[in-house]
Write a protein that holds these residues in place. Sequence first.
Motif, short mmCIF file in Angstrom:
data_model
loop_
_atom_site.label_atom_id
_atom_site.label_comp_id
_atom_site.label_asym_id
_atom_site.label_seq_id
_atom_site.Cartn_x
_atom_site.Cartn_y
_atom_site.Cartn_z
N ASP A 99 12.31 28.21 -1.57
CA ASP A 99 12.33 26.76 -1.32
C ASP A 99 13.43 26.10 -2.14
N GLU A 100 14.07 25.09 -1.57
CA GLU A 100 15.17 24.36 -2.17
C GLU A 100 16.48 25.15 -2.16
N GLY A 101 16.50 26.28 -1.47
CA GLY A 101 17.66 27.15 -1.48
C GLY A 101 18.77 26.75 -0.51
N TYR A 102 19.72 27.65 -0.36
CA TYR A 102 20.88 27.41 0.50
C TYR A 102 21.22 28.65 1.30
N ILE A 103 21.66 28.43 2.54
CA ILE A 103 22.27 29.49 3.34
C ILE A 103 23.62 28.97 3.81
N PHE A 104 24.67 29.70 3.49
CA PHE A 104 26.01 29.37 3.96
C PHE A 104 26.46 30.45 4.94
N LEU A 105 26.88 30.04 6.12
CA LEU A 105 27.47 30.95 7.09
C LEU A 105 28.98 30.76 7.05
N ILE A 106 29.71 31.84 6.84
CA ILE A 106 31.17 31.79 6.91
C ILE A 106 31.54 32.28 8.30
N SER A 107 31.84 31.35 9.19
CA SER A 107 32.15 31.72 10.57
C SER A 107 33.66 31.70 10.78
N SER A 108 34.15 30.84 11.63
CA SER A 108 35.59 30.77 11.90
C SER A 108 35.88 29.57 12.78
N SER A 109 37.09 29.08 12.70
CA SER A 109 37.49 27.97 13.56
C SER A 109 37.45 28.35 15.04
N VAL A 110 37.40 29.64 15.35
CA VAL A 110 37.38 30.07 16.76
C VAL A 110 36.06 29.72 17.44
N ILE A 111 35.03 29.33 16.67
CA ILE A 111 33.78 28.95 17.32
C ILE A 111 33.94 27.64 18.07
N LYS A 112 34.95 26.85 17.70
CA LYS A 112 35.20 25.57 18.36
C LYS A 112 36.42 25.62 19.27
N GLU A 113 37.40 26.41 18.89
CA GLU A 113 38.61 26.56 19.68
C GLU A 113 38.85 28.05 19.88
N PRO A 114 38.25 28.64 20.93
CA PRO A 114 38.35 30.08 21.15
C PRO A 114 39.80 30.56 21.21
N ASN A 115 40.00 31.75 20.66
CA ASN A 115 41.33 32.36 20.60
C ASN A 115 41.36 33.57 21.53
N SER A 116 42.30 33.58 22.45
CA SER A 116 42.37 34.67 23.44
C SER A 116 42.64 36.02 22.79
N LYS A 117 43.28 36.01 21.60
CA LYS A 117 43.53 37.26 20.91
C LYS A 117 42.32 37.73 20.11
N LEU A 118 41.41 36.81 19.85
CA LEU A 118 40.21 37.12 19.07
C LEU A 118 38.97 36.81 19.89
N ILE A 119 38.94 37.32 21.10
CA ILE A 119 37.87 36.94 22.04
C ILE A 119 36.51 37.47 21.59
N ILE A 120 36.48 38.65 20.97
CA ILE A 120 35.19 39.18 20.49
C ILE A 120 34.64 38.29 19.39
N SER A 121 35.50 37.97 18.44
CA SER A 121 35.09 37.10 17.33
C SER A 121 34.68 35.73 17.85
N SER A 122 35.47 35.19 18.77
CA SER A 122 35.16 33.88 19.35
C SER A 122 33.77 33.87 19.97
N ALA A 123 33.45 34.93 20.71
CA ALA A 123 32.19 35.00 21.44
C ALA A 123 30.99 35.13 20.51
N TYR A 124 31.03 36.12 19.62
CA TYR A 124 29.84 36.42 18.82
C TYR A 124 29.65 35.46 17.65
#
Length: 215
Positions: A99-124
């Motif tokens: 309780d009172e803790g934190y969870i930080f997810l380090i994702s990527s800007s590709v979650i909002k602007e998909p990158n055709s070279k990083l399509i796997i990363s963008s998707a998952y």
Amino acid sequence: MTKAIVLGGSRGIGKAISDSLKAIDIDVLATSQKDIDTSNLDSVKEFLKNNNETDILILNTGGPEPKPFSTITEEDWNKYHNQLFLGFCIILQNIRINDEGYIFLISSSVIKEPNSKLIISSAYRAAFSEVFKVLSKEYAQKNISCINIAPGPINTDRTQELIVNIEEFEKTLPMKRLGKPEEIGNFVKGIVENNVKYLSGVTINFDGANSNSIF
């Protein structure tokens, strides 16, 4: 806050976060791929046997190499389905955040602007960000804050691998430089150190004004 688990904490952004939390006397378990490989579900389950409770959890992992869609194999899809999505889901299902803790997810800007070279990363990464957003409401009932950090171009080994000419690339960026891993580390430290709790269920663009998305 006394204890943190930082996945991918031995290098890059993960190491910067680990170092920043240690600076405020947090007991940090900074894992490497040898400790837990989220692409290998047996490795995930084995790690959770001995590490099933924490105050702060940093969900962080590397990503796939750039590949055109036509060359992505079934093995690629399966590996990164586990590494970027299912492995994290299993962790959240089996680890207790105090309780009172934190969870930080380090994702990527590709979650909002998909990158055709990083399509796997963008998707998952986008798929897990949806799960994380939904769960943030559940965690909020225990005053656990969930923050999704979506880095843009940060000066890490992975960026060095993806970009051929760093100096020329930096000239195209609004701030004319790559972000520093330590900047993300200091952001996480600031949230924890100042007990910021109401900032939850959000995605933070950490990209030096590089993205074009508002939200």
